[in-house]
Scaffold this motif. Structure first.
Motif, PDB file in Angstrom:
ATOM      1  N   PHE A   1     -55.093  -8.356 -54.521  1.00 39.37           N
ATOM      2  CA  PHE A   1     -55.723  -8.381 -55.839  1.00 39.37           C
ATOM      3  C   PHE A   1     -57.208  -8.713 -55.728  1.00 39.37           C
ATOM      4  N   VAL A   2     -57.523  -9.776 -54.995  1.00 42.55           N
ATOM      5  CA  VAL A   2     -58.926 -10.186 -54.859  1.00 42.55           C
ATOM      6  C   VAL A   2     -59.736  -9.111 -54.135  1.00 42.55           C
ATOM      7  N   SER A   3     -59.163  -8.513 -53.085  1.00 43.06           N
ATOM      8  CA  SER A   3     -59.866  -7.456 -52.356  1.00 43.06           C
ATOM      9  C   SER A   3     -60.096  -6.238 -53.237  1.00 43.06           C
ATOM     10  N   GLY A   4     -59.058  -5.822 -53.964  1.00 41.98           N
ATOM     11  CA  GLY A   4     -59.193  -4.662 -54.843  1.00 41.98           C
ATOM     12  C   GLY A   4     -60.163  -4.901 -55.976  1.00 41.98           C
ATOM     13  N   LEU A   5     -60.152  -6.095 -56.515  1.00 41.47           N
ATOM     14  CA  LEU A   5     -61.022  -6.436 -57.640  1.00 41.47           C
ATOM     15  C   LEU A   5     -62.480  -6.547 -57.219  1.00 41.47           C
ATOM     16  N   THR A   6     -62.724  -7.183 -56.088  1.00 37.97           N
ATOM     17  CA  THR A   6     -64.098  -7.478 -55.683  1.00 37.97           C
ATOM     18  C   THR A   6     -64.684  -6.461 -54.710  1.00 37.97           C
ATOM     19  N   GLY A   7     -63.832  -5.655 -54.076  1.00 33.74           N
ATOM     20  CA  GLY A   7     -64.325  -4.709 -53.081  1.00 33.74           C
ATOM     21  C   GLY A   7     -64.676  -5.381 -51.763  1.00 33.74           C
ATOM     22  N   ILE A   8     -64.288  -6.634 -51.623  1.00 31.30           N
ATOM     23  CA  ILE A   8     -64.563  -7.364 -50.393  1.00 31.30           C
ATOM     24  C   ILE A   8     -63.515  -6.979 -49.372  1.00 31.30           C
ATOM     25  N   GLY A   9     -63.960  -6.773 -48.135  1.00 34.91           N
ATOM     26  CA  GLY A   9     -63.040  -6.429 -47.056  1.00 34.91           C
ATOM     27  C   GLY A   9     -61.907  -7.429 -46.949  1.00 34.91           C
ATOM     28  N   GLY A  10     -60.762  -6.946 -46.546  1.00 37.51           N
ATOM     29  CA  GLY A  10     -59.567  -7.771 -46.468  1.00 37.51           C
ATOM     30  C   GLY A  10     -59.714  -9.026 -45.643  1.00 37.51           C
TER      31      GLY A  10
ATOM     32  N   ALA B   1     -56.080  -1.333 -48.369  1.00 38.99           N
ATOM     33  CA  ALA B   1     -57.175  -0.381 -48.595  1.00 38.99           C
ATOM     34  C   ALA B   1     -56.635   0.992 -48.978  1.00 38.99           C
ATOM     35  N   THR B   2     -55.547   1.396 -48.370  1.00 37.44           N
ATOM     36  CA  THR B   2     -54.952   2.694 -48.703  1.00 37.44           C
ATOM     37  C   THR B   2     -54.489   2.718 -50.157  1.00 37.44           C
ATOM     38  N   ALA B   3     -53.862   1.641 -50.586  1.00 45.91           N
ATOM     39  CA  ALA B   3     -53.397   1.577 -51.977  1.00 45.91           C
ATOM     40  C   ALA B   3     -54.573   1.647 -52.953  1.00 45.91           C
ATOM     41  N   ALA B   4     -55.634   0.908 -52.664  1.00 45.66           N
ATOM     42  CA  ALA B   4     -56.811   0.926 -53.539  1.00 45.66           C
ATOM     43  C   ALA B   4     -57.531   2.271 -53.450  1.00 45.66           C
ATOM     44  N   LEU B   5     -57.566   2.850 -52.257  1.00 47.09           N
ATOM     45  CA  LEU B   5     -58.257   4.126 -52.060  1.00 47.09           C
ATOM     46  C   LEU B   5     -57.680   5.225 -52.942  1.00 47.09           C
TER      47      LEU B   5
END
Length: 126
Positions: free
Chosen positions: A23-32, A63-67
């Motif tokens: 959630f935090v990675s997808g929301l902020t775009g910060i690398g995992g 990343a794949t899910a967000a991509l």
């Protein structure tokens, strides 16, 4: 290396950690790794070296899910992604090899300094 199968409780904590990190990675775009390593070491008590390696595996799936969503919206700069990916593959190989030569205490300190530098940069330069 033989390891015990994770308990239901540890699997649940792993899934919860993944949901928070994703959630935090997808929301902020910060690398995992920036998000996942502190969660793995802090919440799950994973040793630093293993947390770094594990976060790299986890980021593939997150990343794949967000991509999928970003591609659907047309938000991906494919030329930039290709260029950065080439450098990322090379740098990732060198970094992964170097990590195994750094003691855990020093790796933890380097990671903390990195996070601090990123935080300061975001505060100062937005």
């Amino acid at each position: 290396m033989s390891e015990q199968a994770p308990s239901a409780r540890s699997r649940g904590r792993g899934v919860t950690t993944g949901v928070i990190g994703g959630f935090v990675s997808g929301l902020t775009g910060i690398g995992g790794g920036t998000v996942m390593v502190p969660l793995l070491t802090g919440l799950l008590r994973v040793p630093q070296h293993r947390a770094h390696a594990t976060s790299l595996v986890v980021v593939i799936f997150a990343a794949t899910a967000a991509l999928v969503l970003y591609v659907g919206r047309g938000d991906v700069d494919w030329a930039m992604a290709a260029a950065v990916a080439v450098g990322g593959v090379a740098g990732g190989q060198v970094g992964a090899r170097a990590m195994h030569h750094v003691p855990e205490v020093r790796l933890r300190a380097l990671f903390a300094i990195f996070l601090l530098a990123v935080g300061i940069r975001l505060l100062v330069f937005g």
